[in-house]
Design an enzyme around this catalytic site. Structure first.
Site, PDB file in Angstrom:
ATOM      1  CB  SER A  64       2.908  -1.676   3.338  1.00  0.00           C
ATOM      2  OG  SER A  64       2.633  -1.625   4.674  1.00  0.00           O
ATOM      3  CB  SER A  65       7.448  -5.368   1.548  1.00  0.00           C
ATOM      4  OG  SER A  65       8.316  -4.966   2.575  1.00  0.00           O
ATOM      5  CG  HIS A 106       3.583   8.835  12.204  1.00  0.00           C
ATOM      6  ND1 HIS A 106       4.176   7.809  12.901  1.00  0.00           N
ATOM      7  CD2 HIS A 106       4.411   9.121  11.175  1.00  0.00           C
ATOM      8  CE1 HIS A 106       5.335   7.508  12.330  1.00  0.00           C
ATOM      9  NE2 HIS A 106       5.495   8.281  11.268  1.00  0.00           N
ATOM     10  CG  ASP A 141       1.095  -0.435   7.001  1.00  0.00           C
ATOM     11  OD1 ASP A 141       0.627   0.702   6.840  1.00  0.00           O
ATOM     12  OD2 ASP A 141       2.201  -0.658   7.516  1.00  0.00           O
ATOM     13  NE  ARG A 176       0.502   1.880   4.219  1.00  0.00           N
ATOM     14  CZ  ARG A 176       1.782   2.197   4.255  1.00  0.00           C
ATOM     15  NH1 ARG A 176       2.481   2.308   3.152  1.00  0.00           N
ATOM     16  NH2 ARG A 176       2.404   2.407   5.402  1.00  0.00           N
ATOM     17  N   GLY A 178       8.675   1.943   1.942  1.00  0.00           N
ATOM     18  CA  GLY A 178       7.456   2.632   2.377  1.00  0.00           C
ATOM     19  C   GLY A 178       6.207   2.099   1.683  1.00  0.00           C
ATOM     20  CG  ASP A 216      -1.746   3.557  11.641  1.00  0.00           C
ATOM     21  OD1 ASP A 216      -0.915   4.226  12.301  1.00  0.00           O
ATOM     22  OD2 ASP A 216      -1.416   2.551  10.966  1.00  0.00           O
TER      23      ASP A 216
HETATM   24  P1  NG1 Z   1       5.480   1.977   7.067  1.00  0.00           P
HETATM   25  O1  NG1 Z   1       6.610   2.895   7.390  1.00  0.00           O
HETATM   26  O2  NG1 Z   1       5.035   2.145   5.665  1.00  0.00           O
HETATM   27  O3  NG1 Z   1       5.786   0.557   7.417  1.00  0.00           O
HETATM   28  C1  NG1 Z   1       4.278   2.628   9.400  1.00  0.00           C
HETATM   29  C2  NG1 Z   1       3.257   1.791  10.147  1.00  0.00           C
HETATM   30  C3  NG1 Z   1       1.824   2.233   9.836  1.00  0.00           C
HETATM   31  C4  NG1 Z   1       1.663   3.719  10.059  1.00  0.00           C
HETATM   32  C5  NG1 Z   1       2.773   4.474   9.316  1.00  0.00           C
HETATM   33  C6  NG1 Z   1       2.771   5.954   9.589  1.00  0.00           C
HETATM   34  C7  NG1 Z   1       4.368  -0.362  10.350  1.00  0.00           C
HETATM   35  C8  NG1 Z   1       4.390  -1.761   9.926  1.00  0.00           C
HETATM   36  N1  NG1 Z   1       3.428   0.396   9.796  1.00  0.00           N
HETATM   37  O4  NG1 Z   1       4.198   2.419   8.005  1.00  0.00           O
HETATM   38  O5  NG1 Z   1       0.916   1.498  10.629  1.00  0.00           O
HETATM   39  O6  NG1 Z   1       1.652   4.040  11.417  1.00  0.00           O
HETATM   40  O7  NG1 Z   1       4.075   3.998   9.682  1.00  0.00           O
HETATM   41  O8  NG1 Z   1       1.578   6.512   9.162  1.00  0.00           O
HETATM   42  O9  NG1 Z   1       5.154   0.038  11.173  1.00  0.00           O
END
Ligand code: NG1
Length: 468
Positions: A147-148, A47, A192, A40, A145, A49
């Site tokens: 979300s793998s 920041h 995610d 996604r 970024g 959720d």
């Molecule tokens: P990313 O950095 O894309 O993994 C993380 C969190 C999300 C959300 C975002 C900030 C993980 C797995 N996911 O995303 O839930 O809080 O940061 O909006 O850490």
């Protein structure tokens, strides 16, 4: 979750190849299931959720595929098509101990642990759960970024469910996997995983939490989303995790202090505060917080004093609860905890998400772009998660004609997302190539792989692969 739609030909081919490997291992006439789950990218709502506040991501048109076939032993044998992720094996149990920190297999363990806990609450007989072989192949680039990790946890959870004849409606599945990354020591919110499960082609997803709800918002056809990787990799299991968890704690402390000031009971996160107020204004709530406590607190002991509770009790409330904390999650108490700036970002970002969803629905891209720019500024100044490289990329995209640009994901590296008129997207990419990637001296292939126009794609789904 046995929706068959959403697969494209290339994915079906990938699943077929993995199914042949699985059948070679367990028997040529074995039943085999395949799950695709997309990564996604987040348009806006960063920041928020884990404070239970809304987000506006899209599921992307790149997926992880997990193929599962049963065998007679109550254990999972895990293989990854990418040889840099070694094979793993573990027993199915009510409580599955993690591999050492940083091991890729922990994302699969997290997923399966989540399924087991969810179905244990529904009186499923855990002794009857089947093990099997699981083959993983991902086209979601890691550490970018996108979300793998959610693509892997979602596909693993659904594959394990398929193996065991278990099914859930999508919203319940999203709720089940929302907290899976706590298993690996990240106190993440559920954006995610929800985006990966609830994705819809050509739609952004306005997702709310507690409980998870979704409203699909059509992407205007003249809009394009350019996503560009800074190639600045934040170490997921080191600095990034510590900084991420720190911000979760800072937001939770701001929520508790606001709750005291407003005399609201039972508040854990900022979302609990705003849901209790009929109407609220970010500036007013920020002012209330500023009047109730110092802008930054001297560690958890300082926070406990202000809240009038024992530090140990506060620690247990904030850090306890998951399968691995508190030993994996620690807060460095030598640095001040910034509650005012963090809350100001979360509260203002929440209003931006609501406005962006409405503007997108109305096709007002200029408004969405302005909100994205404002989000980036707030993330840089108040949330302190941007980097000079992310700032430069976002600025470069804007100069080249993007309507709005911001960092996407947790920050500290990773990617930017730029909203463009479709006709402007090639120019934005060319500018990033020239101004950002060329000085990095990347190979043509690496440069090409670093940025793309991404389209909103469908959410995760499982299919059974018939014997050829
Ligand atoms: P990313 O950095 O894309 O993994 C993380 C969190 C999300 C959300 C975002 C900030 C993980 C797995 N996911 O995303 O839930 O809080 O940061 O909006 O850490």
């Amino acid at each position: 979750m046995t929706r068959a739609e959403g697969w494209d030909d290339a994915e079906l081919e990938r699943a077929g190849a993995l199914a042949a490997l699985a059948r070679a291992r367990v028997g040529t006439d074995s039943q085999v299931w395949a799950v695709r789950a997309p990564g996604r990218v987040n348009l806006i709502g960063e920041h928020t959720d884990y404070s239970g506040l809304p987000v506006l991501p899209i599921a992307i048109d790149r997926s992880t595929i997990v193929v599962a076939a049963p065998h007679a032993r109550p254990e999972i044998e895990l293989c990854n098509a990418d040889p840099s992720y070694p094979a793993r094996r573990f027993a199915i149990a009510a409580s599955i101990a993690p591999f050492p920190a940083g091991d890729w297999g922990n994302y699969v363990k997290a997923a399966i642990q989540g399924v087991i806990e969810h179905f244990a609450r529904r009186d499923t007989d855990l002794a009857r759960l089947r093990g099997g072989v699981m083959y993983v192949e991902s086209r979601v680039p890691p550490a970018a970024g996108l979300s793998s990790s959610a693509a892997l946890t979602v596909s693993s959870a659904l594959a394990f469910m398929a193996l065991n004849g278990l099914d859930l409606p999508p919203l319940e599945a999203a709720q089940m996997v929302a907290r899976s990354e706590w298993y690996v020591g990240t106190m993440a919110g559920g954006m995610d995983q929800a985006a990966s499960i609830l994705g819809q082609r050509d739609h952004a997803l306005f997702i709310e939490f507690d409980p998870i709800r979704v409203r699909a918002v059509r992407m205007p056809s003249h809009a394009a989303l350019v996503v560009a990787d800074s190639r600045e990799v934040a170490d997921k299991s080191g600095k990034l995790r510590a900084e991420y968890n720190r911000r979760v704690i800072e937001c939770a402390l701001a929520a508790r202090i606001l709750a005291r000031a407003l005399e609201l009971g039972g508040v854990k996160i900022i979302g609990d505060v705003v849901r209790r107020l009929k109407a609220w204004d970010p500036a007013e709530l920020t002012a209330t917080l500023a009047a109730s406590a110092p802008a930054s607190l001297a560690g958890l002991d300082g926070a406990a004093r202000i809240l009038g509770i024992e530090e140990q009790a506060l620690r247990a409330e904030l850090l306890g609860g998951g399968p691995n904390p508190p030993n994996w999650i620690e807060v460095d108490s030598t640095r001040p905890l910034e509650i005012l700036k963090r809350a100001r970002h979360v509260l203002s970002e929440t209003k931006r998400v609501e406005r962006a969803a409405a503007a997108l629905e109305a096709g007002q891209l200029d408004e969405v772009g302005a909100l994205m720019n404002e989000s980036h500024r707030s993330l840089a100044e108040d949330f302190e998660v941007s980097t000079p490289r992310l700032d430069a990329m976002a600025e470069c995209a804007r100069r080249a004609g993007a309507i709005g640009a911001r960092l996407t994901g947790a920050g500290f590296g990773g990617s930017i997302i730029a909203l463009c008129a479709a006709s402007e997207a090639p120019g934005v990419i060319a500018a990033l190539d020239r101004e950002y990637y060329a000085p990095l001296n990347l190979s043509a292939h690496d440069c090409e792989a670093s940025r793309a126009v991404l389209r909103a794609g469908p959410g995760a789904s499982a299919i059974e692969i018939a014997v050829a």
